[in-house]
Scaffold this motif. Sequence first.
Motif, mmCIF file in Angstrom:
data_model
loop_
_atom_site.group_PDB
_atom_site.id
_atom_site.type_symbol
_atom_site.label_atom_id
_atom_site.label_comp_id
_atom_site.label_asym_id
_atom_site.label_seq_id
_atom_site.Cartn_x
_atom_site.Cartn_y
_atom_site.Cartn_z
ATOM 1 N N MET A 11 0.833 -1.197 0.000
ATOM 2 C CA MET A 11 0.000 0.000 0.000
ATOM 3 C C MET A 11 0.877 1.260 0.000
ATOM 4 O O MET A 11 2.075 1.200 0.244
ATOM 5 N N LEU A 12 0.240 2.389 -0.247
ATOM 6 C CA LEU A 12 0.905 3.688 -0.114
ATOM 7 C C LEU A 12 0.263 4.420 1.066
ATOM 8 O O LEU A 12 -0.677 3.910 1.670
ATOM 9 N N TRP A 13 0.759 5.594 1.388
ATOM 10 C CA TRP A 13 0.265 6.236 2.611
ATOM 11 C C TRP A 13 0.475 7.739 2.584
ATOM 12 O O TRP A 13 1.203 8.270 1.753
ATOM 13 N N LEU A 14 -0.182 8.419 3.518
ATOM 14 C CA LEU A 14 0.078 9.830 3.809
ATOM 15 C C LEU A 14 0.141 9.923 5.328
ATOM 16 O O LEU A 14 -0.871 9.762 6.002
ATOM 17 N N ARG A 15 1.340 10.129 5.858
ATOM 18 C CA ARG A 15 1.509 10.171 7.314
ATOM 19 C C ARG A 15 2.044 11.541 7.724
ATOM 20 O O ARG A 15 3.015 12.035 7.154
ATOM 21 N N LEU A 16 1.400 12.120 8.721
ATOM 22 C CA LEU A 16 1.694 13.491 9.155
ATOM 23 C C LEU A 16 1.759 13.548 10.675
ATOM 24 O O LEU A 16 1.294 12.637 11.347
ATOM 25 N N PRO A 17 2.320 14.647 11.221
ATOM 26 C CA PRO A 17 2.186 14.841 12.666
ATOM 27 C C PRO A 17 0.710 14.864 13.054
ATOM 28 O O PRO A 17 -0.154 15.157 12.222
ATOM 29 N N GLU A 18 0.426 14.567 14.320
ATOM 30 C CA GLU A 18 -0.967 14.594 14.793
ATOM 31 C C GLU A 18 -1.597 15.967 14.549
ATOM 32 O O GLU A 18 -2.763 16.085 14.209
ATOM 33 N N LYS A 19 -0.788 17.012 14.741
ATOM 34 C CA LYS A 19 -1.316 18.373 14.629
ATOM 35 C C LYS A 19 -0.323 19.252 13.889
ATOM 36 O O LYS A 19 0.867 19.259 14.217
ATOM 37 N N VAL A 20 -0.813 19.978 12.888
ATOM 38 C CA VAL A 20 0.005 20.986 12.200
ATOM 39 C C VAL A 20 -0.743 22.307 12.313
ATOM 40 O O VAL A 20 -1.834 22.463 11.758
ATOM 41 N N TYR A 21 -0.180 23.240 13.065
ATOM 42 C CA TYR A 21 -0.810 24.550 13.233
ATOM 43 C C TYR A 21 -0.046 25.593 12.432
ATOM 44 O O TYR A 21 1.188 25.628 12.473
ATOM 45 N N HIS A 22 -0.779 26.430 11.687
ATOM 46 C CA HIS A 22 -0.097 27.437 10.882
ATOM 47 C C HIS A 22 -0.896 28.728 10.849
ATOM 48 O O HIS A 22 -2.104 28.713 10.785
ATOM 49 N N LYS A 23 -0.225 29.823 10.941
ATOM 50 C CA LYS A 23 -0.717 31.189 10.782
ATOM 51 C C LYS A 23 0.243 32.059 11.566
ATOM 52 O O LYS A 23 0.684 31.680 12.644
ATOM 53 N N LYS A 24 0.557 33.197 10.992
ATOM 54 C CA LYS A 24 1.454 34.125 11.679
ATOM 55 C C LYS A 24 0.879 34.444 13.074
ATOM 56 O O LYS A 24 -0.285 34.808 13.202
ATOM 57 N N LEU A 66 8.514 11.269 13.415
ATOM 58 C CA LEU A 66 7.617 12.393 13.102
ATOM 59 C C LEU A 66 7.307 13.187 14.369
ATOM 60 O O LEU A 66 6.918 12.592 15.381
ATOM 61 N N PRO A 67 7.478 14.511 14.346
ATOM 62 C CA PRO A 67 7.020 15.305 15.497
ATOM 63 C C PRO A 67 5.533 15.050 15.744
ATOM 64 O O PRO A 67 4.784 14.724 14.816
ATOM 65 N N LYS A 68 5.108 15.200 17.000
ATOM 66 C CA LYS A 68 3.693 15.024 17.323
ATOM 67 C C LYS A 68 2.903 16.281 16.958
ATOM 68 O O LYS A 68 1.735 16.217 16.606
ATOM 69 N N MET A 69 3.581 17.441 17.065
ATOM 70 C CA MET A 69 2.934 18.705 16.713
ATOM 71 C C MET A 69 3.939 19.569 15.961
ATOM 72 O O MET A 69 5.115 19.624 16.322
ATOM 73 N N ALA A 70 3.482 20.224 14.893
ATOM 74 C CA ALA A 70 4.307 21.199 14.174
ATOM 75 C C ALA A 70 3.616 22.554 14.275
ATOM 76 O O ALA A 70 2.404 22.651 14.055
ATOM 77 N N ILE A 71 4.385 23.579 14.635
ATOM 78 C CA ILE A 71 3.815 24.928 14.738
ATOM 79 C C ILE A 71 4.539 25.824 13.732
ATOM 80 O O ILE A 71 5.723 26.112 13.893
ATOM 81 N N ILE A 72 3.826 26.227 12.676
ATOM 82 C CA ILE A 72 4.437 27.050 11.623
ATOM 83 C C ILE A 72 3.979 28.489 11.830
ATOM 84 O O ILE A 72 2.897 28.886 11.404
ATOM 85 N N ASP A 73 4.822 29.235 12.533
ATOM 86 C CA ASP A 73 4.518 30.620 12.880
ATOM 87 C C ASP A 73 5.552 31.527 12.209
ATOM 88 O O ASP A 73 6.726 31.538 12.605
ATOM 89 N N ALA A 74 5.115 32.275 11.196
ATOM 90 C CA ALA A 74 6.055 33.092 10.406
ATOM 91 C C ALA A 74 6.689 34.216 11.222
ATOM 92 O O ALA A 74 7.672 34.816 10.776
ATOM 93 N N ASP A 75 6.181 34.493 12.416
ATOM 94 C CA ASP A 75 6.815 35.506 13.279
ATOM 95 C C ASP A 75 8.278 35.170 13.548
ATOM 96 O O ASP A 75 9.108 36.059 13.733
#
Length: 414
Positions: A1-14, A179-188
């Motif tokens: 099979m193939l897959w798409l695996r990501l952190p549990e949570k990806v938060y993004h916004k400045k 894989l990190p459990k949470m990713a926080i993408i904050d452009a600040d």
Amino acid sequence: MLWLRLPEKVYHKKGCLPVALDELKTVMGKKKAFIVTDKFLYENNYIKPITDKLDEMGIRYTCFYDVAPDPNLACAKEGAKLMTEFQPDVIIALGGGSAMDAGKIMWVLYEHPEVDFMDMAMRFMDIRKRVYTFPKMGEKAYFIAVPTSAGTGSEVTPFAVITDETTGIKYPLADYELLPKMAIIDADFMMNMPKGLTSASGIDALTHALEAYASVMATPYTDGQALVAAKTIFEYLPRAYENGASDPVAREKMADASTMAGIAFANAFLGVCHSMAHKLGAFHHLPHGVANALMICEVIRFNSAEVPTKMGTFPQYAYPHTKRRYAEVAEFLGLGGKDDDAKVKNLIKAIEELKARVGIKKTIKDYGVDEKNFLDRLDEMCEQAFDDQCTGANPRYPLISEIKEMYLKCYYGK
């Protein structure tokens, strides 16, 4: 099979960091945080938004800030030792790829001091068919990745690159337990990135998107991320490079593009451009993004061959169709062209123009790499690039002689 695996949570916004971290207290009830970062970010108080929030929530914390640009195993062991003494239940890695990679290795060594590093670093053809099972992660500490550069995508990938300080060999570790459990993408955190880092990390992210799209393991799930990331980078990288903090929109767009490209290559993997860039960086100390920038156009030409010497190794990859794939990227970017050959040429031309616009030099030689030193070490570099973990997903399986030819073309600019 193939897959798409990501952190549990990806938060993004400045500006999203304090809102995302709020969960540590309100949802998870965490008590002790361990911050991993580098000296520059620590001394310039980049950790303040994190420590302010931790103080507000009454979470105790300590900080390890000795991560070098090419993190080594000794540094990871030192960090893990401090973790063992402090016993955190959350780890926050703040920085570029180096800090996030070092944080991941420390996390493993902290949770599983019994594991053998060389077992974890063992190479394999396919991430699903390992002879070594990675230990289960996240049982002692929750791992959060906060990128400060728009490039590596490490915040959403199962990879970590670490250098053995005794041999100088770079080991890419790969397992979805990383894989990190949470990713926080904050452009600040990215507003004041210097120009050199903006351009190198931006082209690195573009290379992630292009290699993931051409990979033998690309799927419709990763294709969308790769295409949108590439288009966003073409549109916003020059603005982020030229305007810096005065263009927060461009900074935020580049932060998102980098993470989307990371999602694509975390699941479709990379190719021979990264294999060669890893070794070019290790042997001649070029920044990783610059090394990728120097190789990518030559790799596109190489991969576009309709009748390759050898094909990629993935059995679900039916026949060579990489030229069409690159032509699709050109179509999505609106670059025009009467046929696939013309479209691929237009894509290469557009990449070269983008690189020039953001101050990337044309050849390896232009970066001051000594010719004799380069040629003396070339064979060893080619062997190691062939043996790199990224080579397996390349759509055209390279011969060592073909890797050598590409290196020489990129050195002299021929």
